[in-house]
Scaffold this motif. Structure first.
Motif, short mmCIF file in Angstrom:
data_model
loop_
_atom_site.label_atom_id
_atom_site.label_comp_id
_atom_site.label_asym_id
_atom_site.label_seq_id
_atom_site.Cartn_x
_atom_site.Cartn_y
_atom_site.Cartn_z
N PHE A 42 -13.59 34.76 8.75
CA PHE A 42 -13.05 34.85 7.40
C PHE A 42 -11.65 34.24 7.32
O PHE A 42 -11.32 33.58 6.35
CB PHE A 42 -13.03 36.30 6.90
N ARG A 43 -10.84 34.44 8.35
CA ARG A 43 -9.50 33.83 8.35
C ARG A 43 -9.61 32.31 8.31
O ARG A 43 -8.87 31.64 7.59
CB ARG A 43 -8.72 34.27 9.59
N GLN A 46 -11.11 31.12 4.69
CA GLN A 46 -10.38 31.37 3.45
C GLN A 46 -9.68 30.11 2.99
O GLN A 46 -9.12 29.36 3.79
CB GLN A 46 -9.34 32.48 3.64
N TYR A 47 -9.71 29.90 1.71
CA TYR A 47 -8.98 28.79 1.12
C TYR A 47 -7.53 29.23 1.00
O TYR A 47 -7.24 30.23 0.35
CB TYR A 47 -9.57 28.45 -0.25
#
Length: 110
Positions: A42-43, A46-47
């Motif tokens: 997820f890190r 992520q935009y």
């Protein structure tokens, strides 16, 4: 009942199926990861900046700015279900839209 759909509607349905399959693939991949691996995924995914863009369509430039309300009254699940139900009503309930299944931090179409 034999329903006739336009080429555009058929293309949209095909795109929706492809998107659902991609989401299911990502969900399955995430489910096989450890908690630490998921957090790292997820890190990386992520935009880092606001989701804003411009697109030119037929000589007109459209600017899209995304804003998120932290105090929103509905969750992403509720919003997604509302949008799908409204879309289904818009099509006069001629299209079967699968329901979302939420569990174990996963979302799947069923």
């Amino acid at each position: 009942m034999n329903e006739s759909f336009s080429d555009t509607e058929k293309e949209e349905f095909s795109e929706e199926i492809a998107i659902r399959q991609m989401i299911d693939g990502i969900t399955d991949s995430l489910a096989s990861m450890t908690k630490e691996e998921r957090l790292e995924w997820f890190r990386r995914s992520q935009y880092p900046h606001p989701i804003n863009f411009q697109k030119e369509i037929d000589g007109t430039v459209y600017t899209v700015n995304a804003h998120f309300n932290a105090a929103a009254a509905e969750s992403i699940q509720e919003k997604t279900e509302r949008i799908l139900l409204n879309y289904k009503r818009h099509l006069n309930e001629t299209v079967s839209i699968p329901q979302l299944s939420w569990g174990n931090n996963r979302c799947k179409w069923r």
